[in-house]
Design an enzyme around this catalytic site. Structure first.
Site, PDB file in Angstrom:
ATOM      1  N   GLU A  80      -6.854  -4.417  -6.559  1.00 49.96           N
ATOM      2  CA  GLU A  80      -6.817  -3.728  -5.277  1.00 49.96           C
ATOM      3  C   GLU A  80      -8.077  -2.880  -5.095  1.00 49.96           C
ATOM      4  O   GLU A  80      -8.662  -2.389  -6.055  1.00 49.96           O
ATOM      5  CB  GLU A  80      -5.580  -2.852  -5.179  1.00 49.96           C
ATOM      6  CG  GLU A  80      -4.268  -3.598  -5.361  1.00 49.96           C
ATOM      7  CD  GLU A  80      -4.047  -4.672  -4.323  1.00 49.96           C
ATOM      8  OE1 GLU A  80      -4.682  -4.616  -3.244  1.00 49.96           O
ATOM      9  OE2 GLU A  80      -3.233  -5.578  -4.584  1.00 49.96           O
ATOM     10  N   CYS A 143       3.716   0.386  -5.503  1.00 49.51           N
ATOM     11  CA  CYS A 143       2.405   0.119  -6.095  1.00 49.51           C
ATOM     12  C   CYS A 143       1.321   0.871  -5.323  1.00 49.51           C
ATOM     13  O   CYS A 143       0.469   1.547  -5.901  1.00 49.51           O
ATOM     14  CB  CYS A 143       2.118  -1.381  -6.099  1.00 49.51           C
ATOM     15  SG  CYS A 143       3.189  -2.317  -7.211  1.00 49.51           S
ATOM     16  N   HIS A 167      -2.417  -5.994  -9.565  1.00 50.03           N
ATOM     17  CA  HIS A 167      -1.146  -6.654  -9.296  1.00 50.03           C
ATOM     18  C   HIS A 167      -1.028  -7.911 -10.160  1.00 50.03           C
ATOM     19  O   HIS A 167      -2.000  -8.652 -10.326  1.00 50.03           O
ATOM     20  CB  HIS A 167      -1.028  -7.024  -7.815  1.00 50.03           C
ATOM     21  CG  HIS A 167      -0.347  -5.979  -7.001  1.00 50.03           C
ATOM     22  ND1 HIS A 167      -0.955  -5.317  -5.956  1.00 50.03           N
ATOM     23  CD2 HIS A 167       0.916  -5.470  -7.085  1.00 50.03           C
ATOM     24  CE1 HIS A 167      -0.096  -4.455  -5.429  1.00 50.03           C
ATOM     25  NE2 HIS A 167       1.036  -4.525  -6.093  1.00 50.03           N
TER      26      HIS A 167
END
Length: 219
Positions: A80, A143, A167
């Site tokens: 991310e 998350c 992830h």
């Protein structure tokens, strides 16, 4: 010596396993590029996960903070790049809390950018034959909340820390169980769904280890 804080989540949504917890157990206490990995297993709770995360960052003052979590349907490692100040859940957390378009922090900025060397990490992972991609959305579940909070907590220490989120896909045994459930429900034709992708625990552990090694080396 440098410290690493690695976080994962307990199982949620009726699942018996969470790959992030399994990766955490494999790497907790190990040393990577001279840095010690401190594992922190977070509850899948918007409320209860906040203090342990922020306290660990304040206590260890880690050089690298890497949080991990499951994204059902993700076929590869996903790094991310941004966390948003928004919590909007499709399913309740393990406490039964269902956030609906609420801020993670009412006094925080709209978004925070990760501080990991994401580009270098992607290159390193692919060179090892590990499929990986970059993502500009960590969703709006726990998350994203954890990444947003971790970045904020890192801003409070007096030295820069590389902070980010990975992830992970399903574990193969999770997909096997899901196929059994679909078969029992007479829905086996759904085996072509993309969310039945999986990755071995060994590859996920190596992906996270590599992510940490590149991050520590870049300090």
């Amino acid at each position: 010596m440098a410290d690493i804080l690695l976080t994962g989540f307990q199982p949620y949504g009726g699942r018996q396993l969470n790959p992030s917890a399994e990766v955490l157990r494999a790497l907790d206490g190990s040393r990577i590029e001279g840095a010690t990995v401190h594992g922190l297993l977070l509850p899948c709770s918007f409320t209860a996960a906040k203090d342990p995360l922020e306290e660990a960052i304040a206590t260890f003052r880690p050089a690298v903070v890497l949080s991990t979590g499951l994204w059902p349907g993700e076929p590869m490692i996903r790094l991310e790049r941004v966390a948003v100040n928004r919590a909007s859940f499709e399913i309740p957390d393990n406490d039964g809390t269902l956030m609906r378009d609420d801020p993670v922090d009412a006094r925080g900025p709209v978004a925070r950018a990760v501080t990991l060397p994401v580009g270098d990490i992607i290159i390193a992972l692919r060179r090892k034959g590990i499929p990986a991609r970059v993502s500009d959305t960590a969703g709006t579940f726990l998350c994203n909340t954890t990444l947003y909070r971790a970045l904020g907590a890192c801003e409070q220490v007096d030295h820069p820390a590389h902070c980010g989120f990975v992830h992970l896909p399903y574990l193969p045994q999770q997909v096997a169980e899901l196929l059994d459930e679909l078969s029992e429900q007479g829905q086996l034709e759904l085996h072509q769904r993309a969310d039945l992708a999986s990755m071995s625990l060994e590859m996920m552990v190596e992906a996270v280890r590599t992510t940490l090694a590149v991050s520590v080396a870049g300090i």
